[in-house]
Design a protein around this motif. Structure first.
Motif, PDB file in Angstrom:
ATOM      1  N   SER A  24     -13.997  45.226  21.119  1.00  0.00           N
ATOM      2  CA  SER A  24     -15.097  46.401  21.151  1.00  0.00           C
ATOM      3  C   SER A  24     -14.520  47.127  22.686  1.00  0.00           C
ATOM      4  O   SER A  24     -13.437  46.001  23.499  1.00  0.00           O
ATOM      5  CB  SER A  24     -16.903  46.319  21.731  1.00  0.00           C
ATOM      6  OG  SER A  24     -16.395  44.945  23.406  1.00  0.00           O
ATOM      7  N   LEU A  25     -14.694  48.382  22.856  1.00  0.00           N
ATOM      8  CA  LEU A  25     -14.127  49.387  23.812  1.00  0.00           C
ATOM      9  C   LEU A  25     -15.286  50.197  23.626  1.00  0.00           C
ATOM     10  O   LEU A  25     -15.910  50.788  23.880  1.00  0.00           O
ATOM     11  CB  LEU A  25     -12.878  49.454  23.178  1.00  0.00           C
ATOM     12  CG  LEU A  25     -11.855  50.295  24.049  1.00  0.00           C
ATOM     13  CD1 LEU A  25     -11.178  49.299  25.240  1.00  0.00           C
ATOM     14  CD2 LEU A  25     -10.841  51.476  22.808  1.00  0.00           C
ATOM     15  N   LEU A  68     -11.048  53.676   8.756  1.00  0.00           N
ATOM     16  CA  LEU A  68     -12.349  53.911   8.233  1.00  0.00           C
ATOM     17  C   LEU A  68     -13.033  54.025   9.904  1.00  0.00           C
ATOM     18  O   LEU A  68     -12.807  53.630  10.935  1.00  0.00           O
ATOM     19  CB  LEU A  68     -13.052  53.385   7.241  1.00  0.00           C
ATOM     20  CG  LEU A  68     -12.056  53.119   5.965  1.00  0.00           C
ATOM     21  CD1 LEU A  68     -12.909  51.942   4.943  1.00  0.00           C
ATOM     22  CD2 LEU A  68     -12.033  54.391   5.180  1.00  0.00           C
ATOM     23  N   LYS A  69     -14.016  55.091   9.220  1.00  0.00           N
ATOM     24  CA  LYS A  69     -14.834  55.020  10.803  1.00  0.00           C
ATOM     25  C   LYS A  69     -16.582  54.860  10.129  1.00  0.00           C
ATOM     26  O   LYS A  69     -16.900  55.380   9.372  1.00  0.00           O
ATOM     27  CB  LYS A  69     -15.029  55.772  11.450  1.00  0.00           C
ATOM     28  CG  LYS A  69     -16.294  55.953  12.724  1.00  0.00           C
ATOM     29  CD  LYS A  69     -15.545  57.631  13.574  1.00  0.00           C
ATOM     30  CE  LYS A  69     -17.057  57.857  14.742  1.00  0.00           C
ATOM     31  NZ  LYS A  69     -17.655  57.596  13.908  1.00  0.00           N
ATOM     32  N   LEU A 126     -18.014  52.217  14.597  1.00  0.00           N
ATOM     33  CA  LEU A 126     -17.067  50.876  13.883  1.00  0.00           C
ATOM     34  C   LEU A 126     -16.670  51.228  13.061  1.00  0.00           C
ATOM     35  O   LEU A 126     -16.507  52.265  11.824  1.00  0.00           O
ATOM     36  CB  LEU A 126     -18.435  49.711  13.035  1.00  0.00           C
ATOM     37  CG  LEU A 126     -17.451  48.533  12.009  1.00  0.00           C
ATOM     38  CD1 LEU A 126     -17.073  48.111  13.466  1.00  0.00           C
ATOM     39  CD2 LEU A 126     -18.459  48.044  11.806  1.00  0.00           C
ATOM     40  N   TYR A 127     -15.026  51.368  13.333  1.00  0.00           N
ATOM     41  CA  TYR A 127     -13.768  51.418  13.020  1.00  0.00           C
ATOM     42  C   TYR A 127     -12.863  50.110  12.474  1.00  0.00           C
ATOM     43  O   TYR A 127     -13.055  49.137  12.721  1.00  0.00           O
ATOM     44  CB  TYR A 127     -12.600  51.761  14.142  1.00  0.00           C
ATOM     45  CG  TYR A 127     -12.824  53.103  14.633  1.00  0.00           C
ATOM     46  CD1 TYR A 127     -12.251  54.387  13.805  1.00  0.00           C
ATOM     47  CD2 TYR A 127     -14.126  53.180  15.700  1.00  0.00           C
ATOM     48  CE1 TYR A 127     -13.013  55.501  14.521  1.00  0.00           C
ATOM     49  CE2 TYR A 127     -14.130  54.339  15.843  1.00  0.00           C
ATOM     50  CZ  TYR A 127     -13.645  55.756  15.903  1.00  0.00           C
ATOM     51  OH  TYR A 127     -13.617  56.884  16.256  1.00  0.00           O
ATOM     52  N   THR A 128     -12.570  50.726  10.895  1.00  0.00           N
ATOM     53  CA  THR A 128     -12.068  49.746  10.012  1.00  0.00           C
ATOM     54  C   THR A 128     -10.565  49.924   9.746  1.00  0.00           C
ATOM     55  O   THR A 128     -10.032  51.091   9.364  1.00  0.00           O
ATOM     56  CB  THR A 128     -12.424  49.266   8.926  1.00  0.00           C
ATOM     57  OG1 THR A 128     -13.748  49.007   9.136  1.00  0.00           O
ATOM     58  CG2 THR A 128     -12.236  48.789   8.335  1.00  0.00           C
ATOM     59  N   HIS A 143      -9.407  44.804   9.555  1.00  0.00           N
ATOM     60  CA  HIS A 143     -10.124  44.230  11.364  1.00  0.00           C
ATOM     61  C   HIS A 143     -10.682  45.711  11.160  1.00  0.00           C
ATOM     62  O   HIS A 143     -10.497  46.614  10.951  1.00  0.00           O
ATOM     63  CB  HIS A 143      -8.572  44.272  11.526  1.00  0.00           C
ATOM     64  CG  HIS A 143      -8.870  44.105  13.441  1.00  0.00           C
ATOM     65  ND1 HIS A 143      -9.248  43.358  13.624  1.00  0.00           N
ATOM     66  CD2 HIS A 143      -8.654  44.915  14.409  1.00  0.00           C
ATOM     67  CE1 HIS A 143      -9.599  42.963  14.775  1.00  0.00           C
ATOM     68  NE2 HIS A 143      -8.964  44.470  15.435  1.00  0.00           N
ATOM     69  N   ASN A 144     -12.053  44.823  12.041  1.00  0.00           N
ATOM     70  CA  ASN A 144     -12.989  46.262  12.236  1.00  0.00           C
ATOM     71  C   ASN A 144     -13.275  45.697  14.052  1.00  0.00           C
ATOM     72  O   ASN A 144     -12.771  44.926  14.013  1.00  0.00           O
ATOM     73  CB  ASN A 144     -14.143  45.400  11.396  1.00  0.00           C
ATOM     74  CG  ASN A 144     -14.286  45.643   9.998  1.00  0.00           C
ATOM     75  OD1 ASN A 144     -13.614  46.813   8.963  1.00  0.00           O
ATOM     76  ND2 ASN A 144     -15.155  44.363   9.384  1.00  0.00           N
TER      77      ASN A 144
END
Length: 1298
Positions: free
Chosen positions: A956-957, A982-983, A1015-1017, A1030-1031
């Motif tokens: 997380s960021l 992806l978001k 959440l980014y993938t 990778h998520n």
């Protein structure tokens, strides 16, 4: 004019005196010599003789103006007698008589004995009726404006204040100082408008040359400000050169004023003004002006053994005046007596028992000025003839200018003039000039002569008619008129040794009843002094660029025109100074041109100025002076000296090979007026800026050879002409190349014949081409491999085969060879291959562990291990070879050898098969090759995609709103996979940017917003269909908003509870907490009371009564803090105070009572009548005593003639004007409740003369203080003057303002 004895009973005549001029032909009244003759006890009359009183006719008669004619006559007692002739119409005066007591000194032979006394008395009575008596008004005193005196004080030195006050009657010294201080402030404010700084004021001073000067330094704010010069309040003009009386010179910020030709009337106060502000005042004292001549010496005549008198009057007293005879000091003796009047103005010289040796020039010198006159000693003659001659002698010449000096002491030299010439056509005489033909065989002839030359008028009679008489303009001539009479039989001559302008006219010779006439014309051209003519013969030498002034002084009685010529051509230029070349001496003009020649013409000089002389200005100059009396010409030579011109070109440069470089040039056109000493030759190498002197060439040689040049280099040469004025401009050549001789070319590459630890043998072939015919040998150089420095192996040339032995074993060397000829070394040849200085090696063994580490569509990467040491020597490199599947030939993949144990073969065909082998090599040769048994395909190896994560990778960021988001993700995959971002399982918005390169993919959002949270993938997918994902979570947040208002309340004693409205972000579900800060003062520092408070309430313990408490609440999260929320009013618990009582201490006042006593008692006084008396004493006591004054035991209270003062215990009794009745015993009685005290003194009043200033019994002591002659001197205190100047003990003079 004639002098007669006064008739008995005739009283003195009351006549007055006024300015004017006498009629032409009459004698000027008041000869100082004649009026101061010897003898006493008789009285004389002075009469003016002329024609009857008739109106003037036109022609030669001179008219008298309606103003009065006045001439001073000095009597025996110094009285001034004046004669006034007020005439409404021009008339001739018949006679005028004066009565003087005492001798007047006229010669006795001038008395008129033959004229009847009755006729003379009648003429006097008739003329007396015509005279108008009027008294000469007294000369008005010179008025001095007090404003000028104040200006003078403001710039004067303090040591001169007292002297200036005494001179101008300022008696209030302290008042003067106060007023001066105020005026200085006003003056500084006014000067500040135009001047920034004024300094170095130097007051007026007079030099020994008789010039007054003063100067100052001014820093003007505006350079265009006008500067004015005033004298006694009146503005006077000034010039900027030495030709004007008042001159201003400026040098930088310094202004220098000069006053030339000082006269007594030049004394006064001079002021310098800038615009309307007075900046400097100074005074020229009359006593500082050198005395000048007022009445000059007059020519004196006397008989042999007679007596001659010279008298001169000066403007100022000069007791040090010196008499000279023939330019030598004259010492007083029995025959030469010197007298001086008591006032020091009049000086007299009496020459007794005159001899012919006494005849000459007498002068009186004051040091700066002088006056001179001639003494003529004549032989004795018959008394009657002498009297008759004097009756007809023209008296006008007595007052002439011959032999006199002007007031400046510069005598007029009239002895030099051009030669005389006869008028054309006068050799045959007219009838009038020839006279009756039967009595004159040769009559007088008209003559023209130059002034100063000798002339002879002669005639020849046919028979002897007697001695004859000579007349000039109808007046009989005598030897005293400066002429000589000669008779030789029937020839009569009139000789004039030095003709003057006054001697021109009509001359008549009368013999019996016959006469002959002729006209003598005297040309009076301008004259130039002989010393000036002598100086002009020498050339005038100046340097070029300097200003040149050629000034020719001259003397002329007529207006003069001056024409300057150079080499025969007239000089045309501007005019400057007081005239120009085409105007008379009285004209004045200015020139607008300052660069060309400037011609000036003054009353006694002409001047030619060249602002900047050049060589073209040199030559022969002449000036012609023309006037009505003729012309004169002066010549001079001007030589302008300058540096020589450069030699004439071109500068020829020849390459003489081994002899050097030869130069040739021509002499300069102009040597600058000086002889050529030598030529200086300089050289400069191409590409450099420095000139080097290489030699000198003599005057008679214009060639030079430079033998110190290097072949193959370019040089430039230049030559300068050198004279006594220095070196001139240079003649420069172009750059020339000194050609080298042909050198040999480079030899071939050295070949290695053998190499061992003992030496290396080389061989090479000789060069070919020009310069290779005479090779003396070769020079060998070596260097270590990798180095750039070549080291010579041999010093002497060697043949084309050589073995080097001075080598380090195991080092690798390169060699090169250079051919040597008599002209020098040639170009080095190419270097040889590197070779080791060691013994021969064994070939290495085969390489080990050969394998393929990587493949691609166009390359194969190999790696291996070195050969075993037991199989051979160490390998120095490796050779990699490939062989295609369809070929039988091995081909190397590179040039040379590979120094490392790995290699990548590139440029292969995709998916082609290759056989691979590697061979180790060294100096001993190649080892056995090692090959792979299988065929290697040129295609990449497949690697499944995967992400490369480490411990620093976060799931997380948290990002602040507005910041840049950059998220890099590393991965590994072969071949390159497809990367998808992806978001929240949806494609990224357009504002998000992704990049992928070399195993790294990156997400970039330039400015984060709240909508970017999610959440980014990242998905990696390759061709076979394998993928990896990778998520990670990104949270975008902002700083929290400020909490709401704060409420304070006291739930328990000694505490205070703060409650506040929550931050609006808390309602949105954002995680945050609160921090509480307090402070006791309104402007004190905030201190944290609690942090990480997750509720909306906080209680502060330990609250003290009487203290104020301020609260502040701040909302915080991970990104920062919000704006603070403060309480509007502080929290305060009132403090209850107890009462207390302060008891003041008691004290006792001191007893200050004291009976009266005198600290300073009265003093006795001795005063003259009329002065002010002040008696003072000092008394002490408490209560304050009362002082009562008594005189002779009688109280002075209510007495109107005195008054008393009491200031802080200092008691004074003042008597404004004492009288003898005020004498007696004075007593001061001081009383209070405790007692009394008494002080007594005696006052004595003497004399009746008044105050010390006016009484005759007052005198000054050695310091200038006034005191009574019967009183001891009283010295003033050293502190300086006071407002009331102390005269004696207890006496003060009242002050008066200026």
């Amino acid at each position: 004019m004639e002098a007669e004895m006064q008739q008995p009973g005739m009283g003195p005549r009351n006549v007055t005196n006024g300015p004017g001029q006498a009629h032409q032909g009459d004698q000027v009244l008041g000869d100082p010599v004649g009026l101061r003759g010897k003898g006493k006890g008789y009285r004389r009359l002075i009469a003016i003789r002329a024609l009857d009183i008739t109106p003037f006719s036109s022609g030669a008669d001179q008219r008298l103006s309606q103003s009065s004619w006045e001439q001073p006559v000095l009597g025996n007692r110094g009285e001034d007698h004046q004669c006034v002739l007020p005439l409404s119409l021009p008339v001739h005066v018949n006679s005028l008589l004066f009565s003087l007591d005492g001798p007047v000194g006229f010669r006795n032979n001038r008395e008129r004995h033959n004229e009847p006394q009755e006729d003379l008395g009648k003429e006097v009575m008739d003329f007396r009726m015509m005279l108008k008596k009027r008294a000469l008004p007294p000369a008005p005193p010179k008025k001095i404006d007090l404003e000028q005196v104040w200006q003078l004080l403001m710039t004067a030195d303090q040591k001169d204040y007292e002297w200036i006050c005494m001179k101008y009657g300022i008696v209030d010294f302290w008042g003067m100082l106060r007023k001066l201080q105020e005026m200085k402030k006003e003056r500084e404010d006014k000067m500040a408008q135009y001047i920034s700084i004024i300094s170095n004021l130097r007051h007026i001073r007079v030099t020994k040359e008789g010039t007054a000067m003063f100067d100052l330094e001014l820093h003007l704010k505006n350079s265009g400000s006008k500067i004015y010069l005033y004298k006694d309040g009146e503005m006077i003009p000034y010039g900027h050169d030495n030709e004007t009386k008042h001159c201003l010179r400026r040098l930088g910020k310094r202004y220098h004023f000069q006053i030339r030709d000082l006269r007594p009337e030049d004394a006064g106060i001079y002021q310098v003004k800038v615009e309307d502000a007075v900046v400097f005042s100074t005074e020229l004292e009359a006593s500082a002006i050198p005395p000048s001549v007022v009445v000059p010496l007059a020519e004196a005549h006397c008989e042999e053994e007679g007596e001659a008198v010279f008298e001169c009057t000066l403007s100022n007293p000069c007791p040090n005046a010196v008499w000279h005879f023939q330019h030598r000091p004259l010492r007083p003796s029995e025959r030469h007596e010197v007298f001086m009047s008591p006032d020091g103005l009049t000086h007299r010289l009496v020459v007794r028992e005159a001899r012919f040796s006494d005849m000459g020039l007498y002068s009186l010198s004051t040091g700066l000025h002088a006056s001179s006159a001639w003494l003529v000693v004549e032989a004795g003659k018959d008394k009657s003839l002498q009297t008759a001659s004097l009756d007809h002698q023209p008296r006008a010449r007595r007052g002439g200018k011959e032999g006199r000096s002007d007031v400046h002491g510069e005598g007029r030299d009239v002895t030099q003039s051009p030669r005389s010439r006869s008028k054309p056509g006068t050799s045959s005489f007219s009838k009038e000039a020839r006279g009756p033909i039967d009595h004159f065989s040769q009559g007088l002839a008209d003559m023209e002569v130059q002034q100063g030359e000798a002339v002879t008028l002669s005639c020849i009679l046919t028979s002897d008619l007697g001695p004859g008489t000579w007349f000039k303009d109808g007046v009989k001539l005598t030897t005293q008129d400066g002429v000589i009479f000669e008779q030789d039989g029937l020839m009569h001559k009139l000789l004039i040794t030095h003709v003057q302008g006054t001697q021109a006219g009509k001359y008549t010779f009368v013999a019996g009843n016959q006469q002959s006439e002729a006209t003598l014309t005297v040309h009076d051209p301008p004259t130039i002094a002989p010393d000036v003519t002598e100086k002009l013969r020498e050339p005038l030498v100046v340097k070029a660029g300097k200003p040149v002034t050629m000034k020719i002084p001259f003397q002329s009685r007529h207006p003069v025109q001056a024409v300057w010529r150079k080499d025969g051509a007239e000089v045309v230029g501007g005019s400057s100074g007081s005239g120009s070349s085409s105007s008379s001496s009285s004209s004045s003009s200015s020139s607008s041109s300052s660069n060309g020649p400037q011609v000036a013409l003054g009353d006694s000089y002409t001047r030619l100025c060249l602002p900047s002389a050049g060589r073209k200005d040199g030559g022969q100059y002449s000036v012609t002076l023309r006037s009505e009396g003729g012309s004169v010409q002066a010549e001079l030579t001007l030589q302008v000296i300058d540096k020589p011109q450069p030699p004439q070109g071109p500068l020829e440069v020849h390459d003489c090979h081994r002899a050097g470089v030869c130069l040739h040039w021509q002499p300069p056109r102009d040597d600058g007026g000086r002889a050529v000493e030598h030529y200086m030759v300089e050289r400069r190498q191409a590409g450099r800026s420095t000139w080097l002197k290489v030699g000198e060439s003599p005057t008679d040689s214009t060639t030079f050879t430079d033998t110190h040049v290097e072949q193959g280099k370019k040089y430039a040469f230049r030559v300068r002409t050198v004279t006594a004025e220095g070196a001139g401009e240079a003649l420069e050549s172009e750059e020339v190349l000194v050609a080298p001789e042909a050198l040999p070319g480079p030899p071939s590459t050295p070949a290695i014949l053998s190499a061992s630890s003992r030496g290396i043998t080389l061989t090479w072939t000789a060069p070919r081409g020009p310069g290779s015919a005479h090779i003396l040998g070769y020079l060998i150089e070596k260097r270590k491999k990798g180095s750039n420095t070549w080291i010579a192996v041999n010093e002497q040339p060697v043949p084309d085969r050589w073995t080097m032995v001075d080598l380090r074993q195991g080092c690798q060397y390169e060699f090169r060879v250079t051919a040597m000829t008599p002209s020098g070394p040639g170009e080095p040849g190419p270097p040889s291959n590197a070779v080791f200085a060691r013994d021969p090696m064994r070939p290495p063994g085969p390489v080990r562990d050969l394998r393929v580490t990587d493949t691609s569509h166009t390359s194969i990467t190999l790696s291996w291990a070195g050969p075993d040491a037991q199989d051979g020597d160490e390998a120095q490199g490796y050779v990699v070879e490939l062989c295609g599947s369809d070929s039988l030939q091995w081909n190397p993949c590179h040039a040379g050898t590979v120094p490392v144990t790995t290699y990548t073969a590139k440029g292969l065909r995709p998916q082609a098969g290759y056989f691979v082998r590697v061979t180790a090599v060294n100096d001993g040769g190649r080892g056995e090759p090692t090959a792979l048994d299988t065929l290697v395909q040129a295609m990449p190896v497949t690697v499944c995609p995967k992400f490369l994560m480490d411990s620093s990778t976060k799931d997380s960021l948290m990002v602040r709103v507005g910041d840049t988001i950059r998220v890099p993700v590393s991965f590994e995959a072969v071949p390159m996979p497809e990367v998808t971002w992806l978001k929240d399982d949806l494609p990224l918005p357009k504002r998000s940017v992704t990049t992928t390169k070399d195993g790294l993919t990156q997400l970039l959002i330039p400015a984060a917003s709240l909508s970017d949270s999610g959440l980014y993938t990242v998905v990696l997918r390759n061709l076979p269909g394998k993928e990896a994902a990778h998520n990670f979570l990104i949270k975008v947040a902002a700083c929290p908003q400020a909490p709401g208002p704060i409420r304070l309340q006291e739930n328990m004693p000694g505490t205070v509870t703060a409650e506040w409205e929550p931050s609006p972000d808390e309602a949105q579900g954002l995680l945050l907490h609160y921090a509480v800060l307090t402070r006791s003062l309104a402007h004190g520092p905030w201190r944290e009371a609690a942090d990480r408070v997750h509720t909306n309430r906080f209680t502060l313990l330990g609250v003290l009564p009487g203290h104020e408490y301020h609260f502040r609440v701040v909302a915080k999260n991970e990104l920062g803090a919000s704006k603070p929320s403060d309480t509007s009013q502080p929290w305060c618990i009132p403090r209850q105070r107890d009462r207390f009582t302060v008891k003041a201490p008691s004290y006792r006042e001191p007893d200050l009572r004291q009976k009266p006593r005198f600290l300073v008692g009265l003093r006795s006084h001795l005063l003259p009548q009329g002065c002010e008396c002040c008696m003072s004493c000092a008394v002490q006591g408490w209560p304050q005593p009362r002082v009562t004054w008594f005189r002779n035991d009688q109280s002075l209270e209510g007495n109107p003639t005195v008054y008393s003062t009491d200031v802080l215990g200092v008691c004074s009794l003042v008597i404004p004007s004492v009288t003898p009745e005020d004498s007696g015993e004075y007593k001061a009685v001081a009383e209070n409740t405790l007692g009394q005290a008494v002080s007594t003194a005696i006052l004595i009043v003497i004399g009746t003369g008044g105050c010390p200033d006016s009484g005759p019994d007052w005198q000054r002591d050695e310091k200038g203080n006034q005191r009574h002659s019967h009183l001891p001197a009283f010295r003033e205190p050293s502190g300086g003057p006071s407002p009331s100047r102390v005269i004696g003990p207890g006496v003060r003079r009242p002050g008066f303002s200026a």
